[in-house]
Design a protein around this motif. Structure first.
Motif, short mmCIF file in Angstrom:
data_model
loop_
_atom_site.label_atom_id
_atom_site.label_comp_id
_atom_site.label_asym_id
_atom_site.label_seq_id
_atom_site.Cartn_x
_atom_site.Cartn_y
_atom_site.Cartn_z
N GLU A 105 -3.51 11.86 -2.34
CA GLU A 105 -3.29 11.65 -3.77
C GLU A 105 -3.87 10.32 -4.25
O GLU A 105 -3.91 10.07 -5.46
CB GLU A 105 -1.78 11.68 -4.06
CG GLU A 105 -1.12 13.01 -3.68
CD GLU A 105 0.37 12.97 -3.88
OE1 GLU A 105 0.85 12.09 -4.63
OE2 GLU A 105 1.08 13.81 -3.28
N TYR A 106 -4.31 9.46 -3.33
CA TYR A 106 -4.85 8.15 -3.71
C TYR A 106 -6.38 8.16 -3.73
O TYR A 106 -7.00 8.83 -2.89
CB TYR A 106 -4.42 7.09 -2.68
CG TYR A 106 -2.95 6.76 -2.67
CD1 TYR A 106 -2.44 5.71 -3.45
CD2 TYR A 106 -2.06 7.46 -1.85
CE1 TYR A 106 -1.10 5.38 -3.41
CE2 TYR A 106 -0.71 7.14 -1.81
CZ TYR A 106 -0.24 6.09 -2.59
OH TYR A 106 1.10 5.77 -2.55
N ARG A 110 5.60 7.60 4.24
CA ARG A 110 5.49 8.29 2.95
C ARG A 110 4.08 8.13 2.37
O ARG A 110 3.49 9.10 1.89
CB ARG A 110 6.54 7.75 1.98
CG ARG A 110 6.43 8.37 0.57
CD ARG A 110 7.54 7.88 -0.33
NE ARG A 110 7.58 6.43 -0.43
CZ ARG A 110 6.74 5.72 -1.19
NH1 ARG A 110 5.78 6.31 -1.89
NH2 ARG A 110 6.87 4.40 -1.25
N ILE A 111 3.55 6.91 2.41
CA ILE A 111 2.22 6.66 1.86
C ILE A 111 1.18 7.49 2.61
O ILE A 111 0.31 8.13 2.00
CB ILE A 111 1.86 5.16 1.94
CG1 ILE A 111 2.76 4.36 1.00
CG2 ILE A 111 0.39 4.93 1.57
CD1 ILE A 111 2.65 2.85 1.19
N LEU A 112 1.28 7.50 3.94
CA LEU A 112 0.30 8.24 4.73
C LEU A 112 0.42 9.75 4.50
O LEU A 112 -0.58 10.47 4.51
CB LEU A 112 0.47 7.91 6.22
CG LEU A 112 0.12 6.47 6.61
CD1 LEU A 112 0.38 6.23 8.09
CD2 LEU A 112 -1.34 6.15 6.27
N LEU A 155 -6.21 3.55 -1.53
CA LEU A 155 -6.12 3.36 -0.10
C LEU A 155 -7.47 2.87 0.43
O LEU A 155 -8.52 3.41 0.06
CB LEU A 155 -5.73 4.66 0.62
CG LEU A 155 -4.30 5.16 0.40
CD1 LEU A 155 -4.00 6.30 1.37
CD2 LEU A 155 -3.27 4.05 0.58
N LEU A 156 -7.42 1.86 1.26
CA LEU A 156 -8.62 1.28 1.85
C LEU A 156 -8.73 1.78 3.29
O LEU A 156 -7.78 1.68 4.07
CB LEU A 156 -8.53 -0.25 1.83
CG LEU A 156 -8.31 -0.88 0.45
CD1 LEU A 156 -8.19 -2.39 0.55
CD2 LEU A 156 -9.44 -0.51 -0.50
N TYR A 157 -9.91 2.31 3.62
CA TYR A 157 -10.15 2.91 4.93
C TYR A 157 -11.24 2.14 5.67
O TYR A 157 -12.24 1.74 5.07
CB TYR A 157 -10.62 4.36 4.79
CG TYR A 157 -9.56 5.35 4.39
CD1 TYR A 157 -9.05 6.25 5.31
CD2 TYR A 157 -9.07 5.40 3.09
CE1 TYR A 157 -8.07 7.18 4.96
CE2 TYR A 157 -8.10 6.32 2.72
CZ TYR A 157 -7.61 7.20 3.66
OH TYR A 157 -6.66 8.12 3.30
N TYR A 158 -11.03 1.98 6.96
CA TYR A 158 -12.11 1.53 7.84
C TYR A 158 -12.39 2.69 8.78
O TYR A 158 -11.51 3.13 9.51
CB TYR A 158 -11.72 0.29 8.63
CG TYR A 158 -12.75 -0.11 9.65
CD1 TYR A 158 -14.02 -0.54 9.25
CD2 TYR A 158 -12.48 -0.01 11.02
CE1 TYR A 158 -14.97 -0.89 10.18
CE2 TYR A 158 -13.44 -0.36 11.95
CZ TYR A 158 -14.69 -0.79 11.53
OH TYR A 158 -15.64 -1.12 12.46
#
Length: 379
Positions: A29-30, A22-24, A98-101
């Motif tokens: 939206e984040y 769901r988050i992905l 959301l934190l992305y690498y």
């Protein structure tokens, strides 16, 4: 008995698969924040309990208390600030981000606090210097101007080329129980093993049920051994010189801070979370250059009678020509003229020159592994 996790409970910050999906699916939206590799590794270590009792990156009260007292605000021993820095405020307190690498969403973070900090104070209190030549100081000075505190939930694992060697604390605890080990000594390393390391490890093993060798994989300074070299070298050592029922090997990904005494405590806490009851504290543990005294880390443990893991202080080993073996200053009565000290720097120079170290310095099986790599060192 396998040690209790630091803070009393092993932290697990992994979302259920349905929640993850769901988050992905809603990720647009984040607010999106890019993080570098070291922070992504910290995220994994929080999520899998290596950094228990942390559930996320430090808020300002905990951050300041760690700097000043080497403890969290609830008085739990904690010596290294685990923080997330950003260059600008593109979100607010109370937001979920959301934190992305790279382009991989690593975690969702619930932003509790955004705060400023003094970089020089951070450097001086953690590293005991503000010298920019210290790699930890240089890292702090390059950080963003804001720190973000709050709990995290892991969404994706980082790509891991050494997954077969990776065990999480929940897994090592099961392994130690299956092996019947009640007392476990952990050994942290970022080097290829030489006879001095082997001496220290086996000396410690005589007092406990099992030896847990836990090499650090991740970013290292120039001249350190590459991750694969360290793993293959230890595999060779285990194959020929370690009993299978009393020693095991598993890696941990971690970005070295080179914070000397403070980091020695941090390394002990990490191994406590893996289940170790004892921890070998090395000479100049987690040091770099001449910023810390040779055995300064040993004295620091006196400040933490409530750490919950027993430090093992085993003196530096050397080869004595008169004794005819590896010894240390406590057990060898002979003069310095009989002693051959094993220097990591000297071994590196010999290897780079294509010269095989004497067998009293490095096992030939280990040397064969190292020389099989075209360039075994970080450039």
């Amino acid at each position: 008995m396998v040690s209790k996790p630091h803070g009393g409970k092993l932290v697990r910050r992994l979302v259920a698969e349905r929640t993850r999906e769901r988050i992905l699916s809603e990720q647009r939206e984040y607010p999106r924040v890019q993080i570098e590799h070291g922070r992504a590794i910290d995220l994994e270590n929080i999520a899998h309990g290596v950094y228990s009792p942390l559930k996320g990156f430090l808020t300002s009260d905990d951050f300041q208390n760690v700097l000043d007292e080497m403890r969290l605000s609830d008085d739990t021993p904690w010596t290294i600030p685990i923080v997330l820095d950003v260059g600008e405020r593109t979100f607010d307190e109370g937001d979920a981000i959301l934190l992305y690498y790279d382009d991989l969403p690593i975690a969702r973070m619930h932003v509790e606090e955004i705060y400023t900090y003094d970089k020089r104070e951070f450097a001086v209190k953690v590293f005991k210097t503000d010298d920019i030549n210290h790699p930890g100081v240089a890292r702090v000075m390059s950080m963003g101007d804001y720190l973000v505190g709050g709990e995290i939930e892991l969404l994706n694992e980082l790509p891991n080329p050494f997954a077969k060697y990776t065990l999480r604390p929940v897994e090592t605890r099961v392994l130690f129980k299956e092996l019947g080990w009640k007392t476990i000594v952990a050994f942290q390393t970022r080097n290829v093993p030489h006879l001095g390391h082997e001496y220290v490890q086996k000396a410690a093993l005589t007092f406990v049920d099992g030896l847990f060798i836990n090499p650090v994989l991740g970013r290292k300074k120039k001249g350190d051994y590459k991750d694969e070299v360290i793993i293959k070298a230890y595999e060779a050592l285990f194959r020929h010189y370690y009993p299978r029922d009393s020693a095991t090997l598993a890696t941990v990904r971690y970005e070295m801070r080179y914070a000397g005494p403070r980091e020695a405590i941090h390394h002990a806490i990490m191994r406590k979370n893996f289940g170790a009851t004892h921890f070998i504290v090395g000479r100049d543990h987690a040091g770099v250059g001449d910023y810390y005294g040779p055995y300064e880390a040993w004295d620091t443990f006196d400040n933490f009678p409530d750490l919950g893991i027993t430090p093992m202080f085993i003196r530096e080993a050397f080869y004595c020509k008169k004794c005819g073996g590896m010894v240390n200053a406590k057990i060898c009565p002979h003069g310095e003229e009989f002693h051959v000290h094993i220097s990591g720097t000297k071994l590196r120079k010999m290897i780079m020159a294509g010269e095989q170290p004497p067998e009293y310095m490095m096992r030939p099986e280990v040397y064969e592994v190292v020389r099989s790599f075209e360039n075994p060192f970080v450039e």
